[in-house]
Structure formats: C-alpha cells, structure tokens
Scaffold this motif. Structure first.
Motif, PDB file in Angstrom:
ATOM      1  N   GLU A  76      -2.806   8.498   5.898  1.00  0.00           N
ATOM      2  CA  GLU A  76      -3.994   9.347   5.980  1.00  0.00           C
ATOM      3  C   GLU A  76      -5.175   8.578   6.588  1.00  0.00           C
ATOM      4  O   GLU A  76      -5.884   9.084   7.457  1.00  0.00           O
ATOM      5  N   LEU A  77      -5.365   7.334   6.168  1.00  0.00           N
ATOM      6  CA  LEU A  77      -6.444   6.513   6.731  1.00  0.00           C
ATOM      7  C   LEU A  77      -6.144   6.119   8.171  1.00  0.00           C
ATOM      8  O   LEU A  77      -7.036   6.101   9.023  1.00  0.00           O
ATOM      9  N   ASN A  78      -4.883   5.827   8.456  1.00  0.00           N
ATOM     10  CA  ASN A  78      -4.509   5.447   9.817  1.00  0.00           C
ATOM     11  C   ASN A  78      -4.734   6.608  10.796  1.00  0.00           C
ATOM     12  O   ASN A  78      -5.123   6.382  11.947  1.00  0.00           O
ATOM     13  N   ALA A  79      -4.530   7.834  10.349  1.00  0.00           N
ATOM     14  CA  ALA A  79      -4.789   8.997  11.201  1.00  0.00           C
ATOM     15  C   ALA A  79      -6.273   9.072  11.565  1.00  0.00           C
ATOM     16  O   ALA A  79      -6.634   9.496  12.658  1.00  0.00           O
ATOM     17  N   GLU A  80      -7.119   8.630  10.669  1.00  0.00           N
ATOM     18  CA  GLU A  80      -8.564   8.627  10.915  1.00  0.00           C
ATOM     19  C   GLU A  80      -9.004   7.428  11.750  1.00  0.00           C
ATOM     20  O   GLU A  80      -9.851   7.566  12.632  1.00  0.00           O
TER      21      GLU A  80
ATOM     22  N   THR B 155       0.849  -1.186   0.000  1.00  0.00           N
ATOM     23  CA  THR B 155       0.000   0.000   0.000  1.00  0.00           C
ATOM     24  C   THR B 155       0.888   1.241   0.000  1.00  0.00           C
ATOM     25  O   THR B 155       1.862   1.299   0.750  1.00  0.00           O
ATOM     26  N   PRO B 156       0.557   2.236  -0.810  1.00  0.00           N
ATOM     27  CA  PRO B 156       1.330   3.491  -0.752  1.00  0.00           C
ATOM     28  C   PRO B 156       1.286   4.061   0.671  1.00  0.00           C
ATOM     29  O   PRO B 156       0.217   4.218   1.251  1.00  0.00           O
TER      30      PRO B 156
END
Length: 145
Positions: A23-27, A16-17
């Motif tokens: 960005e998703l992990n921050a959410e 995964t880039p």
C-alpha cells in the motif's frame, strides 16, 4: 516463547507485512530498502546488516523498517538527515513518542509527517501481533535533520 522474548531486540530483521508495504509502495514507489536482509528485502536495491545501511548514502525514495533495538535512534536520525540531503524516507517504527529520537527528529521537524497505524501489526512469521503500536514516518526532502 513469551511475546517479550519474541519481540526483543535479539531479532533485528522482522519482515514488514507485505500488504502493508504494498500500500505504501503504491503511493511512494520505493527505490531502496535501507534495512533488509536477502530473505526479507522489499526493493531490488537494499542494504543488509553487512552493508551497514547507516554508513551508506540513502538516495531516491527509501523504505526503512529499521532494527527495533537500542540503535533505532540512529536510524531515525539517518532518515532525517537523508531527507535534508534530498531523499524521501518512509520509516515503520514503534510509536514511542516519549523517546529522544521522536523529540529530536520527528515531532518538531516540519519535513516529518506522522501516520499512526491503527491496531497492531503482525510482522513476518510472528504468531501474534506486535505488543506495541506502530507509526509510519515520512521524511520529505529539505529542512533540518
């Protein structure tokens, strides 16, 4: 090497880039990478091919960039079922909305949120962007698999 071969199901562990994942992990603050290898795991807890992530319980907040081969439908079904059992599962998959897995587990599932990815992602050490569009599917706890 042609792009068709480069993105064939012969290779199952496309990385995964990192900025996309971050960005998703921050959410979501992921606790498990359900389909990883030691060289591309994005969480400290992860399942490898040898662990057989499909046979393991998915708990907590799960990241899954599954193998994109013929078995992808089983990974999508596992994500939907895991959400029924209380997990939050976020998947990165090809946006192939005509497939049985999309119809059976995503499109008519009120616990599934679909986020289409703008443009084409470049996975791992690939020299070109993927030849297909991608989507992020969020399976929230509860509901039906």
């Amino acid at each position: 090497m042609s792009m068709a071969v480069h993105y064939s199901s012969e290779k199952h562990d496309w990385t995964t880039p990192r900025s996309f994942f971050d960005e998703l992990n921050a959410e979501f603050n992921f606790t498990l990478d359900a389909a990883a290898s030691p060289h591309n795991a994005l969480c400290s807890r992860y399942f490898t091919e040898a662990d057989d992530g499909l046979s393991q319980p998915w708990t907590g907040t799960v990241w899954c960039n599954p193998p994109y081969g013929r078995q992808i439908g089983r990974w999508i079904a596992k994500a939907a079922q895991s959400a029924c059992e209380g997990a939050t599962v976020v998947m990165l998959i090809p946006a192939r909305t005509d497939t049985a897995a999309w119809h059976d587990h995503i499109l008519f599932n009120p616990q599934a949120e679909v986020r289409f990815v703008r443009g084409r992602l470049r996975f791992g050490d690939a020299t070109a962007n993927a030849p297909f569009p991608s989507a992020v599917i969020i399976f929230r706890p509860g509901g039906q698999g």
